[in-house]
Design a protein around this motif. Sequence first.
Motif, PDB file in Angstrom:
ATOM      1  N   ASP A 516       2.762  53.357  28.545  1.00 49.46           N
ATOM      2  CA  ASP A 516       2.605  52.189  29.625  1.00 49.46           C
ATOM      3  C   ASP A 516       1.678  52.457  30.597  1.00 49.46           C
ATOM      4  O   ASP A 516       1.475  53.616  31.318  1.00 49.46           O
ATOM      5  CB  ASP A 516       3.921  51.929  30.244  1.00 49.46           C
ATOM      6  N   ILE A 517       0.521  51.433  30.832  1.00 51.63           N
ATOM      7  CA  ILE A 517      -0.460  51.606  31.822  1.00 51.63           C
ATOM      8  C   ILE A 517       0.096  51.515  32.939  1.00 51.63           C
ATOM      9  O   ILE A 517       0.568  50.427  33.602  1.00 51.63           O
ATOM     10  CB  ILE A 517      -1.566  50.799  31.282  1.00 51.63           C
ATOM     11  N   PRO A 518      -0.224  52.665  33.779  1.00 49.17           N
ATOM     12  CA  PRO A 518       0.465  52.556  35.455  1.00 49.17           C
ATOM     13  C   PRO A 518      -0.602  51.449  36.392  1.00 49.17           C
ATOM     14  O   PRO A 518      -1.747  51.308  35.687  1.00 49.17           O
ATOM     15  CB  PRO A 518       0.139  53.958  35.779  1.00 49.17           C
ATOM     16  N   ASP A 519      -0.115  50.922  37.206  1.00 51.66           N
ATOM     17  CA  ASP A 519      -0.676  50.257  38.163  1.00 51.66           C
ATOM     18  C   ASP A 519      -1.537  51.216  39.130  1.00 51.66           C
ATOM     19  O   ASP A 519      -0.866  51.786  40.050  1.00 51.66           O
ATOM     20  CB  ASP A 519       0.054  49.135  38.882  1.00 51.66           C
ATOM     21  N   VAL A 520      -2.685  51.225  39.155  1.00 51.45           N
ATOM     22  CA  VAL A 520      -3.361  52.003  40.329  1.00 51.45           C
ATOM     23  C   VAL A 520      -4.195  51.361  41.296  1.00 51.45           C
ATOM     24  O   VAL A 520      -5.076  51.815  41.986  1.00 51.45           O
ATOM     25  CB  VAL A 520      -4.376  53.139  39.555  1.00 51.45           C
ATOM     26  N   THR A 521      -4.157  49.859  41.276  1.00 52.54           N
ATOM     27  CA  THR A 521      -4.730  49.260  42.149  1.00 52.54           C
ATOM     28  C   THR A 521      -4.326  49.256  43.500  1.00 52.54           C
ATOM     29  O   THR A 521      -3.247  49.496  43.932  1.00 52.54           O
ATOM     30  CB  THR A 521      -4.855  47.498  41.842  1.00 52.54           C
ATOM     31  N   GLU A 531      -3.778  60.012  38.243  1.00 52.73           N
ATOM     32  CA  GLU A 531      -2.637  59.438  37.805  1.00 52.73           C
ATOM     33  C   GLU A 531      -2.874  59.047  36.298  1.00 52.73           C
ATOM     34  O   GLU A 531      -1.971  59.259  35.393  1.00 52.73           O
ATOM     35  CB  GLU A 531      -2.068  58.023  38.607  1.00 52.73           C
ATOM     36  N   LEU A 532      -3.944  58.353  35.914  1.00 52.79           N
ATOM     37  CA  LEU A 532      -4.218  57.851  34.570  1.00 52.79           C
ATOM     38  C   LEU A 532      -4.623  58.904  33.671  1.00 52.79           C
ATOM     39  O   LEU A 532      -3.913  58.902  32.331  1.00 52.79           O
ATOM     40  CB  LEU A 532      -5.212  56.973  34.414  1.00 52.79           C
ATOM     41  N   GLU A 533      -5.157  60.043  33.905  1.00 51.58           N
ATOM     42  CA  GLU A 533      -5.271  61.111  33.262  1.00 51.58           C
ATOM     43  C   GLU A 533      -4.132  61.887  32.815  1.00 51.58           C
ATOM     44  O   GLU A 533      -3.970  62.293  31.699  1.00 51.58           O
ATOM     45  CB  GLU A 533      -6.392  62.211  33.883  1.00 51.58           C
ATOM     46  N   ASP A 534      -3.143  62.051  33.863  1.00 51.76           N
ATOM     47  CA  ASP A 534      -1.846  62.471  33.652  1.00 51.76           C
ATOM     48  C   ASP A 534      -0.982  61.803  32.653  1.00 51.76           C
ATOM     49  O   ASP A 534      -0.358  62.354  31.973  1.00 51.76           O
ATOM     50  CB  ASP A 534      -1.036  62.726  34.940  1.00 51.76           C
ATOM     51  N   ALA A 535      -1.331  60.415  32.479  1.00 48.93           N
ATOM     52  CA  ALA A 535      -0.721  59.794  31.515  1.00 48.93           C
ATOM     53  C   ALA A 535      -1.282  59.656  30.201  1.00 48.93           C
ATOM     54  O   ALA A 535      -0.661  59.266  29.337  1.00 48.93           O
ATOM     55  CB  ALA A 535      -0.660  58.236  31.995  1.00 48.93           C
ATOM     56  N   GLY A 536      -2.409  60.612  30.193  1.00 43.24           N
ATOM     57  CA  GLY A 536      -3.166  60.515  28.702  1.00 43.24           C
ATOM     58  C   GLY A 536      -4.090  59.521  28.535  1.00 43.24           C
ATOM     59  O   GLY A 536      -4.609  59.342  27.183  1.00 43.24           O
ATOM     60  N   LEU A 537      -4.574  59.114  29.480  1.00 43.80           N
ATOM     61  CA  LEU A 537      -5.662  57.992  29.363  1.00 43.80           C
ATOM     62  C   LEU A 537      -6.977  58.555  29.913  1.00 43.80           C
ATOM     63  O   LEU A 537      -7.159  59.285  30.741  1.00 43.80           O
ATOM     64  CB  LEU A 537      -5.347  56.870  30.004  1.00 43.80           C
ATOM     65  N   GLU A 538      -8.235  57.983  29.227  1.00 45.29           N
ATOM     66  CA  GLU A 538      -9.254  58.151  29.700  1.00 45.29           C
ATOM     67  C   GLU A 538      -9.686  57.341  31.024  1.00 45.29           C
ATOM     68  O   GLU A 538      -9.351  56.163  31.021  1.00 45.29           O
ATOM     69  CB  GLU A 538     -10.528  58.085  28.720  1.00 45.29           C
ATOM     70  N   VAL A 539     -10.603  57.727  31.694  1.00 43.79           N
ATOM     71  CA  VAL A 539     -11.003  56.792  32.873  1.00 43.79           C
ATOM     72  C   VAL A 539     -12.670  56.606  32.908  1.00 43.79           C
ATOM     73  O   VAL A 539     -13.363  57.416  32.898  1.00 43.79           O
ATOM     74  CB  VAL A 539     -10.783  57.570  34.249  1.00 43.79           C
TER      75      VAL A 539
END
Length: 644
Positions: A516-521, A531-539
Amino acid sequence: MDTTLQDPLVGQVLDGRYRVDARIAVGGMATVYRAVDTRLDRVLALKVMHPSLAVDGSFVERFIREAKSVARLAHPNVVQVFDQGTDGSYVYLAMEYVAGCTLRDVLRERGALQPRAALDILEPVLAALGAAHRAGFVHRDMKPENVLIGDDGRVKVADFGLVRAVDTVTNTTGTVLGTVSYLAPEQIENGTADPRVDVYACGVMLYEMLTGDKPHDGDSPAVILYKHLHEDVPPPSAAVPGLAYELDEMVASATARTPEIRPHDAVALLAQVRDGRGRLTVEQLDAVPPQALAADHDNTDDRTSVIPRALTTPRPLPVNEDDEGSAAALNRTSRFESPPPPPSRRRSGPRRGPMAIVVAVLLVLGLGTGIWYINSGQFTEVPPLLAKTQAQAEDRLADAGLELGKVEHAYSDTVERGTVISSDPKAGTRIRGNDAVSLTISDGPRNVRVPALEGERLDKARSLLKQDGLEPGMVTREFSEDVPKGSVISARPADGTKVRTGTAVALVVSKGSPIDIPDVTGSDLADARSELEDAGLEVKVAAERVTSSEFDKGQVAEQSPSPGGRAAEGDTVTLTVSKGPEMIEVPDVVGDSVDDATRELESAGFQVEEDRGLLGLFGDTVKDQSVKGGETAPKGSTITIKIR
């Protein structure tokens, strides 16, 4: 006026790579240009979809999907697709450029063709369609315009796959008159299309090549459609008396109005054509039809001379005979047909008497008899055996006074099971009487089982398919809680299914467990990245920043994909950072009436708030403002005016 000068794409560079040099053709769906790939420095054809069609998202999606699929058809008789892309409103395909002409050009300039030329064009067309049919594609728009003949004589089929993206069945305007002439009855009646509709179209094209005319004519497309539904295609010999029965048989089989009677695909029709061709004599193959328009002139500089000379020039040799060896044999024979040179007069030496002359004559006659015995009396030709059953081949060999030699078996995708693939020596070869001829008999297409691929990494799955003679097909990706990312979830056809070698197997590959993509706006960039990298996503951070009245400078203003969506581990989320609100100059409204001040501030982009206090309850003049005139403030912010 040269219409290409008015074409806005000519002279432009599409997608920063393809320089458009000239317009080649315009169709109902796309325009074709000659272009140069500036990256690889090669000439290619660029097919650009009409912008009016490019606005239809589903149409474009199907166009792209089919282009990707057809790009896998690596066949020498298929026009190859190199690349696909979009540039603004232009959706394009980069394709192989074939310098030459179309079969339509050939028919227009030459009329009817010799049977040899017609079959030499039809066979590579069927080979291309056969490869497509076995890979699961149906052309659905076969016609002479889509058969390209290169300057080197190679025949290629164009527009594979694109016809799936457009329905030509219901279009009965004059612009598709050439197309409706090749539609199978079931296409007209209910719109269905399987490989047999391409078989039907090829039968119509063969008729047209042999006679110079289409089998059904009419004043309107509707009349032609009616005839295809209710009238059989006539035998070509009705228009060209003397044509071999085998040619009538080919046309009748391919154009049967009942689909079940036709060959089931182009591979089956190709086998029939080769069988029929093997029964034709050289005279039948090289017969010049009276409808030929250019049979009596030298075609050296003709555009249609891209057809190899071997197709249009009668050859005084048996089918399949070796040209070089035969020419040498003719040269040897000619020595005994030419008169002997006159004897030179000699001043000295013994005179040759009558007996010497008799001996010389007998020697010549003896040699001539020997040559006749070697060439005719002792030797015989191997008969055509291609596509015959073993029993039929044995009968033909026996009739020719030859023995059956070694019999071998081999798999074949194009020759029917139980029939002859080849003979050794080949048909037309002259061998001694009573010699043996070896045969290779078809075991039909080799069938293999789709290997177990579930859980295998994609690269290994592809390797396993190729080891078993199968082709890796289209790859789609899906989320999976159970299968690791990059591994195969399933295959189509499924594991264990028996299929022919060369079949393309589609693979479904895992994207891993969904995230689930977190809201970081609204977060600072550093916090959002963490926060995104902790979720396993690249930025990825967008190069351009945006103004925002909602988010302060340095905060994340936008993210893509949007928050709340699902992504796979390792997917990239792009962040766009705010550069703060837009700052604009505040008007000076001190001394203005309240209405005028409010109007001026709002038109400048500000919100207005009144401060009247006790003394300004009944006033109407601006005494002061919260931001002085001439200073800057964020666009959309509130300016307070004091009233007296």
